[in-house]
Design a protein around this motif. Sequence first.
Motif, PDB file in Angstrom:
ATOM      1  N   VAL A 242       0.628  -1.095   0.146  1.00 36.92           N
ATOM      2  CA  VAL A 242      -0.081   0.068   0.021  1.00 36.92           C
ATOM      3  C   VAL A 242       0.916   1.319  -0.073  1.00 36.92           C
ATOM      4  O   VAL A 242       1.741   1.527   0.609  1.00 36.92           O
ATOM      5  N   ASP A 243       0.845   2.081  -0.992  1.00 41.66           N
ATOM      6  CA  ASP A 243       1.390   3.424  -1.108  1.00 41.66           C
ATOM      7  C   ASP A 243       0.303   4.538  -1.145  1.00 41.66           C
ATOM      8  O   ASP A 243      -0.519   4.469  -1.869  1.00 41.66           O
ATOM      9  N   ALA A 244       0.406   5.370  -0.276  1.00 40.00           N
ATOM     10  CA  ALA A 244      -0.492   6.453  -0.232  1.00 40.00           C
ATOM     11  C   ALA A 244      -2.187   6.084  -0.186  1.00 40.00           C
ATOM     12  O   ALA A 244      -2.820   6.604  -0.759  1.00 40.00           O
ATOM     13  N   GLY A 245      -2.313   5.024   0.553  1.00 39.91           N
ATOM     14  CA  GLY A 245      -3.604   4.651   0.749  1.00 39.91           C
ATOM     15  C   GLY A 245      -4.067   3.705  -0.477  1.00 39.91           C
ATOM     16  O   GLY A 245      -5.423   3.324  -0.380  1.00 39.91           O
ATOM     17  N   ARG A 246      -3.445   3.376  -1.252  1.00 46.15           N
ATOM     18  CA  ARG A 246      -3.713   2.547  -2.521  1.00 46.15           C
ATOM     19  C   ARG A 246      -2.781   1.336  -2.800  1.00 46.15           C
ATOM     20  O   ARG A 246      -1.613   1.335  -2.524  1.00 46.15           O
ATOM     21  N   TYR A 247      -3.632   0.078  -3.070  1.00 46.20           N
ATOM     22  CA  TYR A 247      -2.636  -0.890  -3.221  1.00 46.20           C
ATOM     23  C   TYR A 247      -1.967  -0.983  -4.528  1.00 46.20           C
ATOM     24  O   TYR A 247      -2.613  -0.557  -5.586  1.00 46.20           O
ATOM     25  N   VAL A 248      -0.594  -1.154  -4.471  1.00 45.83           N
ATOM     26  CA  VAL A 248       0.218  -1.251  -5.854  1.00 45.83           C
ATOM     27  C   VAL A 248       1.146  -2.383  -6.235  1.00 45.83           C
ATOM     28  O   VAL A 248       1.784  -2.583  -7.003  1.00 45.83           O
ATOM     29  N   ALA A 249       0.632  -3.436  -5.255  1.00 44.85           N
ATOM     30  CA  ALA A 249       1.110  -4.795  -5.545  1.00 44.85           C
ATOM     31  C   ALA A 249       0.136  -5.753  -4.732  1.00 44.85           C
ATOM     32  O   ALA A 249      -0.369  -5.571  -3.675  1.00 44.85           O
ATOM     33  N   THR A 250       0.140  -7.076  -5.261  1.00 43.42           N
ATOM     34  CA  THR A 250      -0.616  -7.994  -4.685  1.00 43.42           C
ATOM     35  C   THR A 250      -0.014  -9.282  -4.633  1.00 43.42           C
ATOM     36  O   THR A 250       0.909  -9.686  -5.589  1.00 43.42           O
ATOM     37  N   TYR A 251      -0.362 -10.066  -3.761  1.00 44.05           N
ATOM     38  CA  TYR A 251       0.313 -11.527  -3.736  1.00 44.05           C
ATOM     39  C   TYR A 251      -0.837 -12.344  -2.736  1.00 44.05           C
ATOM     40  O   TYR A 251      -1.167 -11.901  -1.932  1.00 44.05           O
ATOM     41  N   ARG A 252      -0.618 -13.618  -3.122  1.00 43.84           N
ATOM     42  CA  ARG A 252      -1.536 -14.584  -2.392  1.00 43.84           C
ATOM     43  C   ARG A 252      -1.192 -15.975  -2.477  1.00 43.84           C
ATOM     44  O   ARG A 252      -0.584 -16.133  -3.431  1.00 43.84           O
ATOM     45  N   SER A 253      -1.481 -16.753  -1.460  1.00 41.48           N
ATOM     46  CA  SER A 253      -0.967 -18.176  -1.214  1.00 41.48           C
ATOM     47  C   SER A 253      -2.105 -18.803  -0.806  1.00 41.48           C
ATOM     48  O   SER A 253      -3.109 -18.277  -0.238  1.00 41.48           O
ATOM     49  N   PHE A 254      -2.194 -20.237  -1.217  1.00 40.15           N
ATOM     50  CA  PHE A 254      -2.988 -21.141  -0.719  1.00 40.15           C
ATOM     51  C   PHE A 254      -2.671 -22.586  -0.628  1.00 40.15           C
ATOM     52  O   PHE A 254      -1.818 -23.070  -1.442  1.00 40.15           O
ATOM     53  N   PRO A 255      -3.515 -23.447   0.485  1.00 33.24           N
ATOM     54  CA  PRO A 255      -2.798 -24.824   0.382  1.00 33.24           C
ATOM     55  C   PRO A 255      -3.503 -25.607  -0.906  1.00 33.24           C
ATOM     56  O   PRO A 255      -4.465 -25.280  -1.529  1.00 33.24           O
ATOM     57  N   GLN A 256      -2.496 -26.564  -1.327  1.00 34.42           N
ATOM     58  CA  GLN A 256      -2.640 -27.275  -2.574  1.00 34.42           C
ATOM     59  C   GLN A 256      -2.097 -28.706  -2.192  1.00 34.42           C
ATOM     60  O   GLN A 256      -1.337 -29.118  -1.373  1.00 34.42           O
ATOM     61  N   THR A 257      -2.723 -29.539  -2.907  1.00 35.03           N
ATOM     62  CA  THR A 257      -2.158 -31.055  -2.805  1.00 35.03           C
ATOM     63  C   THR A 257      -1.321 -31.317  -4.422  1.00 35.03           C
ATOM     64  O   THR A 257      -1.891 -31.016  -5.216  1.00 35.03           O
ATOM     65  N   LEU A 258      -0.065 -31.724  -4.259  1.00 33.02           N
ATOM     66  CA  LEU A 258       0.740 -31.833  -5.295  1.00 33.02           C
ATOM     67  C   LEU A 258       1.161 -33.498  -5.528  1.00 33.02           C
ATOM     68  O   LEU A 258       1.411 -34.011  -4.557  1.00 33.02           O
ATOM     69  N   SER A 259       0.645 -34.035  -6.564  1.00 31.78           N
ATOM     70  CA  SER A 259       1.137 -35.277  -6.998  1.00 31.78           C
ATOM     71  C   SER A 259       2.700 -35.437  -7.479  1.00 31.78           C
ATOM     72  O   SER A 259       3.072 -34.739  -8.157  1.00 31.78           O
ATOM     73  N   VAL A 260       3.246 -36.192  -6.683  1.00 39.98           N
ATOM     74  CA  VAL A 260       4.623 -36.614  -6.929  1.00 39.98           C
ATOM     75  C   VAL A 260       5.028 -38.072  -7.221  1.00 39.98           C
ATOM     76  O   VAL A 260       4.124 -38.851  -7.038  1.00 39.98           O
TER      77      VAL A 260
END
Length: 451
Positions: free
Chosen positions: A89-107
């Motif tokens: 957040v810069d000057a009250g405005r979002y200027v970058a985003t990022y999100r993570s979440f759980p997942q199952t990966l087949s190996v």
Amino acid sequence: MTRDDAQPTSSEPTDPATPSPVTSTVSPPSAARGVRGADGIEIRKVTEAEYPDWMRAIAVGFLSAPAVTEAEIEGRRGGIDFDRTLGAVDAGRYVATYRSFPQTLSVPGGTLPSHAVTNVTVSPTHRRRGLLSRMMTGDLAAAKEAGTPVSTLVSAEYPIYGRFGYGPAARATSWSVELSRTGLDSRWSGPRDGGRIDLVPLDEVRKTGPELYTRFLARQPGAVSRDERWWQLATGEIQVPSMPWNEPFWAAYRSASGELEGMVAYSSDHKWDEAKQPDNTVTVEQLFTVSPEAERALWEYVCSLDWASRVRTEGRAPDDLLPDYLPDPRAARVRTHSDFLWLRILDVVRALEGRTYGVADSLVLEVRDGLGLAAGRFRLDGGPDGASCAPTGDAADLTLDAGELGALYLGDASAVRLAALGSVREDRPGAAAAAELMFRTARRPWCPDVF
């Protein structure tokens, strides 16, 4: 889909704001909650009230639109876990985003929980200021602390994520098939093995598709889990304006004994040429099976559709059998072939113990990691029945960065080739060849989904 400031492209029915069903306790460490840098830009978790502004920042970063509709905001809200959603957040405005979440990966040999990363953007006004580094390093450290062995993402641009310890672990290939050249019997009327193919309605897809995909996931390294929301999006039960949905045809293959072994979803552009002849392109949006008989039957089915001139696929396995099902394999040509799923090792011991290996052998790996999450020297004793791994003081056989270990992990990359490129250092003669035999898999890994 992830990047600093790029636009994702996919016709898969995926929702970047959709978490997978795996339970996780990961949340960004306290250092990532409301931390203001020397430049005055604050990295913090997104609140529900701030979510519309965060979504607008995604649209800006992905060059989608300068504004986001309320319908778009509400359509994606249901897939958001705000405890794992960050922004700058810069000057009250979002200027970058990022999100993570759980997942199952087949190996190879099983499945592992994975820390999936998506919705990564940096607005063009704020590039090259370290905002992605500030968000990602804290988030990966939290995932490591929570015991998650690996992290995954789909990178829109190649150069970005190697510096965070990710390596290209699975590739994807898209095909175009000219049906007039396949050599398939024009009188084809059904599977040659006694099975049958039926068109299925959406309610049946929602009922039987998830269980079939779970069986597919267990046998396809590189594939990732699909939750209920994924199936709701794929079958039109939930619709998001930026992801136009037109109902595809769904067909299912059942063996002679009645067992469901494969499904395909396909659509057509419904075109005619100037001579009033049908000239349709059929696009295969989904095709997943649990037997070679089902795979052959479904490909022969879509390549024998009346009124179709060609078949196009979305991203398939790099060693997909499609061309060789055709009497003339040259009827199929590669449209795109590229890196797709990227993988980052967080816990070396748990990750290396979580898969099986082609031959029984031992290796001492010196892992270098600029973020310090996976660094160390480890002895791997592995084989077809499992593996053990532990830190060691023994002399290293191979020295490699975390990104190279991520590239090797699912079995796609070649240790011998990486050594020839100078990306892996062979400290013991023959160690790269030994790693090749251990890590490589008979069939290449494949991830069918953008996330």
